[in-house]
Design an enzyme around this catalytic site. Structure first.
Site, PDB file in Angstrom:
ATOM      1  N   GLU A 161     -29.826   8.505  48.450  1.00  0.00           N
ATOM      2  CA  GLU A 161     -30.095   9.026  49.897  1.00  0.00           C
ATOM      3  C   GLU A 161     -31.383  10.124  49.675  1.00  0.00           C
ATOM      4  O   GLU A 161     -31.511  10.733  48.827  1.00  0.00           O
ATOM      5  CB  GLU A 161     -29.025   9.884  50.223  1.00  0.00           C
ATOM      6  CG  GLU A 161     -29.116  10.619  51.506  1.00  0.00           C
ATOM      7  CD  GLU A 161     -28.041  11.749  51.895  1.00  0.00           C
ATOM      8  OE1 GLU A 161     -27.883  11.970  52.890  1.00  0.00           O
ATOM      9  OE2 GLU A 161     -27.568  12.327  50.798  1.00  0.00           O
TER      10      GLU A 161
ATOM     11  N   LYS B  44     -26.412   7.538  59.057  1.00  0.00           N
ATOM     12  CA  LYS B  44     -25.450   8.352  58.691  1.00  0.00           C
ATOM     13  C   LYS B  44     -24.627   8.933  59.885  1.00  0.00           C
ATOM     14  O   LYS B  44     -25.077   9.527  60.939  1.00  0.00           O
ATOM     15  CB  LYS B  44     -26.095   9.598  57.881  1.00  0.00           C
ATOM     16  CG  LYS B  44     -25.046  10.489  57.226  1.00  0.00           C
ATOM     17  CD  LYS B  44     -25.776  11.481  56.291  1.00  0.00           C
ATOM     18  CE  LYS B  44     -24.825  12.164  55.343  1.00  0.00           C
ATOM     19  NZ  LYS B  44     -25.809  13.153  54.376  1.00  0.00           N
TER      20      LYS B  44
ATOM     21  N   CYS C 229     -23.760   9.212  51.514  1.00  0.00           N
ATOM     22  CA  CYS C 229     -23.216  10.560  50.946  1.00  0.00           C
ATOM     23  C   CYS C 229     -22.112  10.912  51.577  1.00  0.00           C
ATOM     24  O   CYS C 229     -20.892  10.680  51.063  1.00  0.00           O
ATOM     25  CB  CYS C 229     -24.494  11.747  50.921  1.00  0.00           C
ATOM     26  SG  CYS C 229     -24.262  13.097  50.031  1.00  0.00           S
TER      27      CYS C 229
END
Length: 522
Positions: free
Chosen positions: A272, A347, A381
């Site tokens: 990321e 995300k 993440c």
């Protein structure tokens, strides 16, 4: 590109297709032959027509953005030690392949060509892979080819052809054809003189090469090999270091993709926001402004990774990068397929730090992407720390979850790792995680990093004892590579010691989500 508008990925996509040849390709194939074999007589229309009529599956082309970049021709024969393999014109019926044996046990490669303009993009590997798949589909025992050694003319005055190929085999010399064939699993069975007298680069010589189909099913005999569906995953533990421009960043990224290509990875996962490395070559700014400035590199980033995915024949999960759309900042992970197409996953869950420092907003769609190795999910993440994400992705068919992460402390890393392993147990999936290590002095909110890149499996007797298929040493730049078996995963889901997915109490609880105005329960 206007950084405030939605990125049109089609501006950065290419279209690479491996397909059957058609008669409409005749002019392009003839021109390809002229470009590849200067001075040699190209196929005539009658020969191409005969090949396509008799064995259409064996005649292939690679098309890149509508242009024929490579081709191969083949036929089936029954293996015979007395067959004149050294005489390609006779063995291939001078290109008409009227001797093709539909139930033959040997695929004989007549010709393979890659346009000089497209060399270095592993197109021959794609053609050989297509031929191998044809062998598996038709249960063919072997593939035989007669290969050129075009580098020999540079050494003909100092060594024999035999000495030359021996040195290519032991890698003290490189030959553009033989080296590639050996890398594609062929073994040298002999050297053929006077194969193509007009081929002055090869001194008229050719290699006699064979590839054995290990998946062949022998009639009347029991198979003891279990079926497998391997997928090779590479994951990068990326060292953050200062760079002076985008080219330095590109050089570092290209190194890892080159390694993945050499090891024939199906996927390569980057961390990321490893692109924050580019902030080190920009004037110092407040984090919110810096993130939006970093987003200006997105077109170069897309062009670079799209090109690498095709050139190195590898599906790349390009970590993530900041993108500004309609004045909103997003953290986006892009999937660069090796056929040139691109897709993206926003995300969904934004950490307090991202919101405070960068001003990032979350996306609203959980994607599952079809690939040539099956459906996959990308969870950036923090997203991996919400079990509902993987529940939904698994319900949509994902069997591999890729988690690019970026953490500054061991505590943060352990949250990602622990949750990734839990997702394997809960959903019977493989999870690969990849993070950054090293420091970026004077880059706020990206100054320190902690990572231990890994590939995880469910916890059951058929997998690794601790559910760790592979892992890097902490905080050391490297790439890990491991094969996972989707067939083993399927068996585990159906026959595992525990069956978490099947044993969910959906009468008591469900995951409800909404996408594109449609509400669904999992």
């Amino acid at each position: 590109m206007d950084g405030q508008s939605t990125i049109d990925l089609s501006d950065f996509e290419s279209k690479l297709v491996v397909r059957k040849m058609t008669l409409d390709d005749f002019d392009a194939v003839v021109q390809l032959q002229k470009n590849c074999f200067e001075g040699m007589q190209p196929w005539g229309r009658a020969q191409i027509e005969s090949q396509l009529e008799i064995f259409p599956e064996g005649q292939l082309v690679i098309e890149i953005d509508g242009e024929i970049a490579a081709s191969s021709s083949s036929l089936l024969l029954n293996y015979d030690d007395d067959l004149e393999w050294h005489n390609w014109q006779k063995t291939a019926d001078n290109g008409y392949i009227r001797n093709h044996a539909p139930k033959g046990d040997t695929l004989y490669g007549i010709e393979m060509m890659v346009s000089p303009e497209y060399r270095g993009m592993r197109l021959s590997r794609r053609l050989y892979d297509a031929r191998k798949e044809l062998c598996r589909t038709k249960n063919v025992t072997r593939m035989i080819v007669g290969g050129r050694i075009p580098g020999y003319h540079r050494h003909a005055d100092e060594m024999s052809a035999r000495e030359y190929v021996e040195r290519v085999i032991n890698k003290s010399l490189y030959d553009p054809v033989l080296t590639a064939q050996l890398a594609n699993g062929f073994s040298l069975q002999g050297l053929i003189p006077d194969y193509l007298p007009s081929d002055t680069q090869s001194g008229g010589y050719a290699t006699f090469l064979e590839w054995t189909n290990l998946d062949v099913r022998l009639k009347g005999k029991r198979r003891f090999r279990r079926s497998v569906q391997p997928v090779r995953i590479g994951a990068v533990q990326y060292q953050m270091r200062t760079v002076t421009n985008f080219d330095e960043f590109a050089k570092q990224a290209r190194y890892f993709v080159d390694v993945a290509g050499d090891y024939k990875c199906d996927f390569l996962l980057f961390p990321e926001l490893f692109t924050t490395q580019l902030l080190s070559c920009m004037p110092s700014q407040r984090p919110g402004s810096a993130a939006r400035s970093l987003a200006e590199f997105t077109p170069q980033y897309l062009e670079l990774f799209s090109d690498m995915a095709i050139s190195f024949d590898c599906n790349i999960i390009g970590g993530s990068q900041f993108v500004v759309e309609d004045d909103v900042l997003y953290n986006v992970s892009f999937l660069f397929r090796r056929d040139g197409s691109i897709e993206k996953q926003y995300k969904i869950h934004i950490t307090p730090s991202e919101r405070k420092w960068w001003g990032v907003s979350g996306g609203d769609k959980i994607e599952v992407f079809d690939t040539d190795c099956g459906p996959i999910s990308i969870q950036i993440c923090y997203d991996s720390e919400f079990p509902e994400m993987t529940r939904i992705a698994t319900a949509k068919g994902a069997r591999i979850v890729f988690v690019p992460f970026n953490t500054d402390t061991r505590h943060g890393y352990q949250r990602v790792r622990t949750c990734a392993q839990a997702r394997c147990v809960e959903n019977h999936v493989f999870v690969a995680i990849a993070g950054c290590t090293g420091n970026l002095p004077f880059v706020e909110n990206a100054d320190i990093h902690y990572a231990q890149t890994a590939i995880f499996t469910p916890l059951d007797v058929m997998f690794a004892r601790d559910g760790i298929a592979a892992e890097a040493n902490p905080n050391v730049e490297t790439v890990i590579i491991h094969d996972v078996d989707l067939e083993l995963l399927r068996r585990h889901r159906e026959q595992g010691t525990v069956q978490n997915w099947n044993d969910r109490r959906t009468d008591l609880y469900q995951v409800r989500y909404q996408q594109d105005g449609v509400q669904e329960d999992v």
